[in-house]
Each structure stands twice: as C-alpha cells, then as structure tokens.
Scaffold this motif. Structure first.
Motif, PDB file in Angstrom:
ATOM      1  N   LYS A 143       0.843  -1.189   0.000  1.00  0.00           N
ATOM      2  CA  LYS A 143       0.000   0.000   0.000  1.00  0.00           C
ATOM      3  C   LYS A 143       0.882   1.244   0.000  1.00  0.00           C
ATOM      4  CE  LYS A 143      -4.032   1.913   2.341  1.00  0.00           C
ATOM      5  NZ  LYS A 143      -4.997   1.740   3.447  1.00  0.00           N
TER       6      LYS A 143
ATOM      7  N   GLU B  64      -8.431  -1.400  -3.066  1.00  0.00           N
ATOM      8  CA  GLU B  64      -7.884  -2.723  -2.769  1.00  0.00           C
ATOM      9  C   GLU B  64      -8.643  -3.780  -3.559  1.00  0.00           C
ATOM     10  OE1 GLU B  64      -8.145  -3.236   1.427  1.00  0.00           O
ATOM     11  OE2 GLU B  64      -6.815  -1.544   1.882  1.00  0.00           O
TER      12      GLU B  64
ATOM     13  N   GLU C 279      -9.366  -7.693  -3.557  1.00  0.00           N
ATOM     14  CA  GLU C 279      -9.289  -8.880  -2.707  1.00  0.00           C
ATOM     15  C   GLU C 279      -9.393 -10.126  -3.582  1.00  0.00           C
ATOM     16  OE1 GLU C 279      -8.595  -8.703   0.407  1.00  0.00           O
ATOM     17  OE2 GLU C 279      -8.819  -6.535   0.613  1.00  0.00           O
TER      18      GLU C 279
ATOM     19  N   THR D 159      -4.603  -9.312  -0.651  1.00  0.00           N
ATOM     20  CA  THR D 159      -4.931  -7.961  -1.100  1.00  0.00           C
ATOM     21  C   THR D 159      -3.890  -7.431  -2.076  1.00  0.00           C
ATOM     22  OG1 THR D 159      -5.995  -7.484   1.026  1.00  0.00           O
ATOM     23  CG2 THR D 159      -5.424  -5.604  -0.363  1.00  0.00           C
TER      24      THR D 159
ATOM     25  N   TYR E   9      -2.975  -3.750  -4.063  1.00  0.00           N
ATOM     26  CA  TYR E   9      -3.246  -2.326  -3.916  1.00  0.00           C
ATOM     27  C   TYR E   9      -3.052  -1.624  -5.255  1.00  0.00           C
ATOM     28  CZ  TYR E   9      -2.780  -3.622   0.985  1.00  0.00           C
ATOM     29  OH  TYR E   9      -2.934  -4.235   2.195  1.00  0.00           O
TER      30      TYR E   9
ATOM     31  N   SER F 164     -12.780  -1.290  -1.521  1.00  0.00           N
ATOM     32  CA  SER F 164     -12.271  -2.637  -1.734  1.00  0.00           C
ATOM     33  C   SER F 164     -13.213  -3.390  -2.678  1.00  0.00           C
ATOM     34  CB  SER F 164     -12.157  -3.374  -0.392  1.00  0.00           C
ATOM     35  OG  SER F 164     -11.758  -4.713  -0.590  1.00  0.00           O
TER      36      SER F 164
END
Length: 204
Positions: free
Chosen positions: A32, A39, A41, A46, A48, A76
């Motif tokens: 990150k 984000e 998933e 994860t 970024y 996300s």
C-alpha cells in the motif's frame, strides 16, 4: 544543442530516473502506498491499486466507476472467481517499466483477464505471443490448441494465422486428430478449403 537533442536528453534522464527509482523498480502491487486508493481482494489476499490507473487502462473499470454500482465508491473490490497470481501478473504486465511481459509461460494467466477487462494493448501482446508460437513450425496439436484459444477470446488475426498454418501441416497429422474436430466447424471448413485452393494452384 538543438531542441531535438534537448528532448532526447530529457527523455533519457526521465527513463534513467524511472529505472533507478527503487520504489518503481520493485513495485508489485502488494504494498500500500500514498497513491493507492483501491484494494483488490483475491483468494484472501490484497492487491493495492489506484482507481485512476484501472480507469485509464480498462473501459470495463471505467464504466464500473462511472455507474451506480457499489464499486463506484468502494474502497475494496472482491474478485471471487480470480486467482491471485493471475491478477498480480496481469497488473504487472501493464506497468511500462516492469520486467514482466507476456510469454508462452504466462499467457494463459493474462489473456482471459485482458479479454474480460478489454485491455487493447495487452491483447495485442497476447496476439503477438501466439503468432510467434505459430511461426516456430508448430505441429498440428499446437496449432489446434492455439486456434481454440484464439476462438475463445475472439482473436481474429490469430485465427487467420492458424488457418494459414494448416496449409503447411501434413493432413495426416490432423486427419484423425480429435482435437482438430473440436475446432468450430466454420474454422475447420475455412482451413480445409484454403488447403484445397493451395492444392489446385499447384496442379495448374
């Protein structure tokens, strides 16, 4: 120094700065940073990214972020049907300074995502990779595999190359090849018709 030399000098400096920057050189979407605001998933892990980056490279993401779907303001996004390594490789291939390129080894990871998200440049790279495989005197089995893949993702240039490649493959190699019979009938017809045309030309 001329203006063109100035431009070349500035470009060279810019490229050197990018290549020498450890943050850019090692960037892999797994960390990150200040500019990441979204984000992804995937398989419980994860990645970024920057929303603007996805919007620039993909018309699919652009529409998603402009629409009234929940992804428009989401921080996300879950990709339940994707594999982590596939998405990571896909993203890395779109970074200009990244060492990750489309290859015979990773094309099956990248092509489905490039097609789904309509990444024109990446689709071109995938086409070029498949074309190169076809140019390396591939056998009937390999030609059929590439043809089926090209048909699945609507790569018309690759399909045309496959049809041309069948001209140079002995019919004995694919006459009883079950894989050849799984190719759509319209493509098989074109391949066999093209072969007949070549034979007619030789007989004249």
């Amino acid at each position: 120094m001329s203006s063109s030399q100035d431009i070349q000098s500035d470009t060279s400096k810019s490229e050197n700065n990018v290549n020498d920057d450890p943050d850019l050189k090692e960037f892999d979407f797994m960390i990150k940073s200040a500019w990441t605001d979204l984000e992804l998933e995937v398989e419980g892990k994860t990645l970024y990214v920057a929303r603007s980056f996805l919007a620039m490279i993909s018309p699919v993401f652009r529409r998603m972020f402009k629409s009234e779907l929940k992804e428009k303001e989401a921080k996300s996004i879950n990709l339940p049907d994707k594999k982590y390594e596939d998405v990571l490789t896909f993203l890395q291939c779109m970074i200009p300074w990244a060492s990750v390129k489309v290859t015979n080894e990773n094309i099956l990871q990248i092509l489905p995502l490039a097609h789904e998200y309509q990444i024109a440049g990446l689709l071109t790279d995938c086409c070029n990779c498949l074309m190169q495989q076809l140019s390396l005197n591939c056998n009937a089995v390999k030609c059929c595999e590439i043809c089926l893949l090209a048909n699945q993702y609507d790569l018309q240039n690759v399909i045309e190359k496959c049809i041309a490649r069948f001209w140079n493959i002995s019919s004995a190699q694919y006459r009883d090849l079950e894989l050849f019979n799984t190719i759509p009938l319209a493509i098989r017809y074109r391949a066999l018709y093209a072969r007949l045309q070549v034979m007619d030309t030789k007989l004249k």
